[in-house]
Design a protein around this motif. Structure first.
Motif, short mmCIF file in Angstrom:
data_model
loop_
_atom_site.label_atom_id
_atom_site.label_comp_id
_atom_site.label_asym_id
_atom_site.label_seq_id
_atom_site.Cartn_x
_atom_site.Cartn_y
_atom_site.Cartn_z
N VAL A 252 0.82 -1.21 0.00
CA VAL A 252 0.00 0.00 0.00
C VAL A 252 0.85 1.26 0.00
CG1 VAL A 252 -1.71 1.34 1.26
CG2 VAL A 252 -1.96 -1.12 1.10
N TYR A 319 -6.11 4.75 -2.65
CA TYR A 319 -5.10 4.22 -1.73
C TYR A 319 -4.97 5.11 -0.49
CZ TYR A 319 -3.14 0.30 -4.35
OH TYR A 319 -2.95 -0.92 -4.95
N PHE A 321 -7.29 7.00 0.85
CA PHE A 321 -8.43 6.80 1.74
C PHE A 321 -8.33 5.48 2.49
CE2 PHE A 321 -10.93 9.46 -1.55
CZ PHE A 321 -10.40 10.61 -1.01
N CYS A 322 -7.56 4.53 1.94
CA CYS A 322 -7.39 3.24 2.60
C CYS A 322 -6.40 3.32 3.75
CB CYS A 322 -6.89 2.19 1.59
SG CYS A 322 -8.18 1.55 0.55
N LEU A 323 -5.56 4.35 3.76
CA LEU A 323 -4.49 4.41 4.77
C LEU A 323 -5.01 4.22 6.19
CD1 LEU A 323 -2.17 7.23 3.36
CD2 LEU A 323 -1.91 4.75 3.19
N PRO A 324 -6.07 4.96 6.61
CA PRO A 324 -6.50 4.77 8.01
C PRO A 324 -7.21 3.45 8.26
CG PRO A 324 -7.81 6.49 6.92
CD PRO A 324 -6.80 6.04 5.94
N LEU A 325 -7.48 2.68 7.18
CA LEU A 325 -8.11 1.37 7.38
C LEU A 325 -7.08 0.29 7.68
CD1 LEU A 325 -10.56 1.47 4.32
CD2 LEU A 325 -11.17 1.76 6.72
N ARG A 326 -5.80 0.62 7.48
CA ARG A 326 -4.76 -0.38 7.68
C ARG A 326 -4.60 -0.72 9.15
NH1 ARG A 326 0.32 2.27 5.67
NH2 ARG A 326 -0.71 3.89 6.86
N ARG A 327 -4.22 -1.96 9.42
CA ARG A 327 -3.96 -2.37 10.80
C ARG A 327 -2.71 -1.64 11.30
NH1 ARG A 327 -7.40 -6.16 12.97
NH2 ARG A 327 -8.59 -5.45 11.19
N SER A 328 -1.73 -1.42 10.40
CA SER A 328 -0.50 -0.75 10.83
C SER A 328 -0.80 0.67 11.33
CB SER A 328 0.50 -0.70 9.66
OG SER A 328 -0.11 -0.07 8.54
N ARG A 330 -3.55 1.60 12.82
CA ARG A 330 -4.12 1.47 14.16
C ARG A 330 -3.03 1.24 15.21
NH1 ARG A 330 -8.69 -2.97 15.62
NH2 ARG A 330 -9.87 -1.65 14.22
N PHE A 331 -2.13 0.31 14.89
CA PHE A 331 -1.06 0.01 15.84
C PHE A 331 -0.22 1.25 16.10
CE2 PHE A 331 -1.36 -4.59 14.31
CZ PHE A 331 -2.15 -4.95 15.39
N ASP A 332 0.14 1.96 15.03
CA ASP A 332 0.95 3.17 15.17
C ASP A 332 0.28 4.19 16.07
OD1 ASP A 332 3.14 2.48 13.69
OD2 ASP A 332 2.36 3.27 11.79
N PHE C 321 -14.54 3.55 3.28
CA PHE C 321 -13.84 4.80 3.58
C PHE C 321 -14.54 5.54 4.72
CE2 PHE C 321 -12.66 4.85 -1.17
CZ PHE C 321 -11.64 3.96 -0.93
N TRP C 349 2.39 -4.85 18.19
CA TRP C 349 2.45 -4.99 16.73
C TRP C 349 2.22 -6.44 16.37
CZ3 TRP C 349 2.99 -1.03 13.31
CH2 TRP C 349 3.26 -1.35 11.97
N VAL C 354 -0.98 -7.14 10.10
CA VAL C 354 -0.61 -5.97 9.30
C VAL C 354 -0.54 -6.33 7.82
CG1 VAL C 354 1.30 -4.42 8.77
CG2 VAL C 354 0.54 -4.70 11.14
N GLU C 358 -2.83 -5.01 4.55
CA GLU C 358 -2.21 -4.24 3.47
C GLU C 358 -2.49 -4.89 2.12
OE1 GLU C 358 0.24 -1.53 4.01
OE2 GLU C 358 -0.12 -1.53 6.17
N LEU C 361 -6.30 -4.58 1.21
CA LEU C 361 -6.70 -3.25 0.74
C LEU C 361 -6.17 -2.99 -0.67
CD1 LEU C 361 -6.10 -1.23 4.02
CD2 LEU C 361 -8.31 -1.70 2.95
#
Lengths: 488, 488, 488
Positions: A252, A319, A321-328, A330-332, C321, C349, C354, C358, C361
């Motif tokens: 991504v 892509y 708009f997908c960023l905040p849907l990633r698990r990474s 959330r973890f961050d 979204f 993590w 993760v 990725e 998506l």
């Protein structure tokens, strides 16, 4: 009487000398079809609908009669070809020799070859299908036509985009007669000259989006290069120099930093050739010299390059708009909160960073909005409903606004990073600084051409003025070049 | 013989009295072109393709011959104009006088003026180009035609949207001959009357999206007003009364509360004129009285207003999806988490707030989905493939569903806030309460018109019934008005 | 003289025997209109524009004259019908009897019935309007025509999609004359046979998107089923078995797990009938046998099913979204952070999770991108500008790529969940495992057909080869079937 012979093919004798209409009994013109496949069937349907009287020749009329419209007459081949003057040959090339038995009955009649070779056949045979047919029936005028029409279009009637029918023949009268019929069936005949063009016409249906090949390869090439560059900077460098595992960014994050670069470079490649053409005209002092071929091709592919740029921009938005849907993500975020608690900071806020992102996002949305207007006006049905001036306003003026917005979007993304050493990983400059070069040159050139000294000279040149000679021959109304220089 | 004279321009004598086709040798009709610019070249290509025999007159035939299709004859002007009866003048106005030398040869021939003035020329000259040409050649029938066609369209053949060619002349026969030619070249001739209309026809290519001017200004005006209002409430009030710095909200947050207001008001302005028209018809008891001009214009611009509404709605969606990408969002979220830790709350949940947002978002997506269906069916190629009933169903019924969904979306956004004092900053009511007024009136009125007493009377009126008189003249099939009242 | 009678309806006598143009004075053909409603007015405008001389018959000429174009003559009915040979009857059925007074003057003239019944009238009357008119005027040839054209299209000229005019009559000559006029007015006449077809033609304008009914019901049915299934698993099960209140998931979360299922199943239903058709052809060893009706209908509705699938996929993206915009998302995130603080974990993590998201998506965005290309090429104006091979490449090859991407998207969503017991709530398998069945079968079948033994046989069959007989009759050029099997 001469009057009786003067009936045109389609029009009927319905107007009396006083201009009112009169009914004169008359028969529909007769045409023959040899063949009973799908295309023959569609052709029969269309011809009947256009008011012709159709006779189909089949080896097995009983079996095939049910497949044709009821008003078409289905009979044996010998009988079918006897009365009509135009015979459509709706058969595969390999079965042409089987018609040789009819050679005598066919003599003097117009044969219409509508066949399409496969890719392999086109290369195997040195003669086009139509020329082969002509060699078998030397006493018949042979016309190549209708092969560019699919059976579906033939049956359901032409729609705008596919009305044109390429036609060629060595006998002008035969060509004219078939053109008349094409017109009566709702198509627009396009004269392609002698039967030698048949090969070219037969190759048309095998074309596969020829205008898209180079632009697509260009976009793919750019994607691969930028992806490799971003991979080196964002994944490889942290791994090699800091031992950090960032490989999860491949699907991504790296794609999403690559796509806008591709979109941005492609967009600037849409406007570069226009700038080059104007510079060339200014330097030459005339527009009556041809552009070099590469520039000509480039100018003609701007629409495709622009649409690919828009496609990449849309993917970039999706892509993002997908960023905040990633698990990474959330973890961050959660880890950040925990870190802040441990650092005992109850409130954290970085005003500059906040402003940068707000402006960056807002410009991005606006750029995408303007680009989507450009894309919509590229749709054939909309482009065709615009006058040339309207089309040029949208594609040239709005397009340049889009380029400006993209440049500002990229600049706010860069912000102060372009000058921070920490952003030069492996000594490679950040990607966005690379992509900015070309568009900035274009924007500067466009600005230069707006200066009166250049703009006036350019306007004169485009109206036919020439540097070297007083206008010796007639300078004519012209739009093509201006158009070429201002369309996407 | 009379028979020989009866050849129509395009059709050929190919039908024998029995309806079969016969080949009669004949020559292609000859036409002349004066000029050698891009437009002259495109014209020559098209004419050759349409089966005409083309002679181009040039001052320097040797130099220009290479620019024209090989089957066109390029020669000196004097020679070129001698034989054809129709001469196309593809030159700039300033070069018309140079043709005066040919006055004698041209006498009696049809001159086709295809020139386009620039914006400045149109205002400078009191005479249209065509009338100027006519004044120079009083012995020639002058026809204005083809100026609305770009060189590109001329060369590549017309597509649907730009098939129409406005034609005018003082000589009906000359006009008819040129109309015939336009038809043969694949265009649809549009008779615009006498040569006095030439000015109007010459202004056509200078038009710049005339139908979009008022709707775009309206949308921009609404945007500015709502932006100022939201700025006052969301940024200025906290700054003045609470000393809070919220200026970072300007690029995204304030824009994103402004856009839906604009979209929503524009959408209701699409449906308001239909309601007004129906009310007017009910009150007057007839449909045979013209609507006031402002209402007529409003009815005719609904499509543009609707599309601008859709554009704002899409931008609203894009801005909304950008919200979680903002740095401010991240800081807010992390600070919230820290605050909750400090407050020692392990779990925090507000059921009502959760429900409000879920319903709000779901309704928004659905409204956008329905609006996008409306936008897609507004594309010319789709609108044209729908029957009137289908188009009316989509635009009227689905459009009203979209208005309802948007209203519900706005209401759930408001929730209980409309009645909380804390939301009346500077005593200004929240924006959404303002925007709700108009749509609610429309929805109520639409509901009223569904009551049998009104709906029956309206149906009768639209079928030709009149309140004041028994139907004295023939009530006719009509669709225009119903259409006017139900289209977007 | 015979020459004088030979004027065709539209073409003029402009070509001399040498092929050059000559001007012959002539009058425009005369046509009459009975009626003065909107449709009559639009018709008059169009006829005048097409070069006809129009006489309008009205009961009150003084009052109605102002409504018509100035070049149309408006007079009393008796006078209007005396001279023209073609009379357009632009009135409602209930007023036909009022014309009986004109029976004598009308005898022998062509009457064109252009009326449209309402839905109720269509069912009430056993006779079509045109047949009713014919019964009132047994001495007149009656032609049904132009009722499919709206008053708006009539006035402003036809665009591509609505050029076709269905025409029927019992008198071929009358039908031909009206077809000529339709052609002259810019429409494409479509011969529908005898006047008995009038009923069918009158039903055309009442059709409401007939091709969309079944696909839309299918999509809605699938939505309801999957929604109920997901509701049971995601909301009911936690409530019943764990007492957890998850009802807030109804508006967004459950909808967003339902939509991709519907989109995915619909997409596979686009490609299933092609596989079935190929299997059937392989089994039968011929393509000359009709497919069963259900398969034929299915094949013809693939475009609609595909577009509905795309619509659901877009809604799925929009809902996704929206997820981080929900209040529940914020509460969850903050509570998670608090929980992590309380658990004293400074960094958390989960690499596998993760990666899953990725890839998931990225595949989703790519699938949506490819699907949107398919949707764009389904637009009439684009589909028409593609050759058959290009259309088939996009719809068949790209479409299959989209199906593959969707399958991979679904598989990464599933990841290892398909085999974890905890995901089988109420013993119901996760939704995505259900939806995977059909597409996987299709992908397997497509793979099978690529094996040389099958692909060669299929190619032979589609070129006309038959298993049971040596090619006894002529195998013809065909495209319809291949097309049928490869379009979306």
């Amino acid at each position: 009487t001469p009057g009786q012979m003067d009936k045109p093919l389609i029009s009927r004798h319905l107007v009396d000398s006083d201009g009112s209409l009169a009914q004169v009994p008359s028969e529909a013109p007769k045409v023959g079809i040899l063949g009973s496949g799908d295309f023959a069937r569609s052709l029969a349907t269309r011809l009947v609908g256009a008011g012709f009287s159709v006779v189909v020749g089949s080896r097995n009329p009983k079996r095939t009669a049910g497949l044709f419209p009821s008003s078409a007459q289905v009979t044996f081949q010998e009988e079918a070809v006897s009365s009509p003057e135009i015979i459509f040959v709706a058969m595969f090339r390999e079965h042409y020799p089987s018609l040789c038995a009819l050679r005598e009955q066919l003599a003097g009649k117009i044969l219409v070859d509508m066949s399409n070779p496969t890719e392999r056949e086109l290369h195997e045979h040195c003669q086009s299908n139509a020329e082969y047919l002509a060699s078998l029936f030397p006493a018949c005028p042979v016309v190549k036509a209708f092969n560019v029409i699919s059976a579906w279009t033939m049956q359901h009637g032409p729609r705008d985009g596919n009305r044109q029918v390429a036609i060629c023949s060595d006998q002008p009268e035969a060509k004219r007669a078939v053109s008349e019929m094409a017109h009566a069936m709702g198509f627009i005949p396009l004269d392609m000259g002698s039967l030698a063009s048949a090969r070219e016409i037969e190759a048309i249906p095998l074309r596969l989006l020829p205008g898209w090949k180079v632009p697509t390869l260009l976009a793919l090439g750019l994607f691969v290069c930028f992806y490799a560059y971003n991979f080196t900077r964002d994944v490889l460098q942290p791994y090699v120099q800091e031992g950090k595992n960032r490989f999860y960014k491949l699907p991504v994050s790296v794609v999403n930093t690559t796509l806008p670069c591709v979109a941005y470079v492609l967009l600037s490649l849409v406007y570069l050739p226009g700038v080059l053409a104007a510079a060339l005209q200014l330097q030459r002092g005339t527009k009556y010299q041809r552009f070099p071929d590469w520039l000509d091709h480039w100018l003609q592919h701007r629409k495709q390059i622009g649409l690919l740029s828009f496609f990449c921009a849309v993917l970039h938005a999706l892509y993002s708009f997908c960023l905040p849907l990633r698990r990474s993500h959330r973890f961050d975020l959660v880890n950040l909160a925990v870190k802040q608690v441990l650092a005992n900071k109850s409130h954290y806020w970085e005003e500059e960073e906040v402003w940068r992102m707000e402006i960056y996002l807002s410009l991005g949305v606006l750029a995408l909005g303007v680009l989507s207007l450009l894309a919509v006006t590229s749709l054939p049905s909309i482009a065709n409903s615009l006058s040339w001036r309207e089309f040029s306003f949208v594609q040239s003026t709005l397009g340049f606004v889009a380029l400006l917005l993209c440049t500002l979007h990229t600049l706010t993304y860069g912000w102060t990073r372009a000058f921070k050493e920490s952003y030069y990983k492996f000594f490679l400059p950040p990607t966005f600084t690379l992509t900015l070069l070309l568009p900035c040159v274009i924007i500067l050139a466009k600005g230069l051409f707006l200066l009166p000294c250049f703009s006036r000279r350019l306007a004169k040149i485009r109206r036919g003025w020439e540097k070297d000679r007083a206008v010796k021959f007639m300078p004519p109304t012209d739009q093509v070049l201006v158009e070429k220089t201002s369309h996407v």
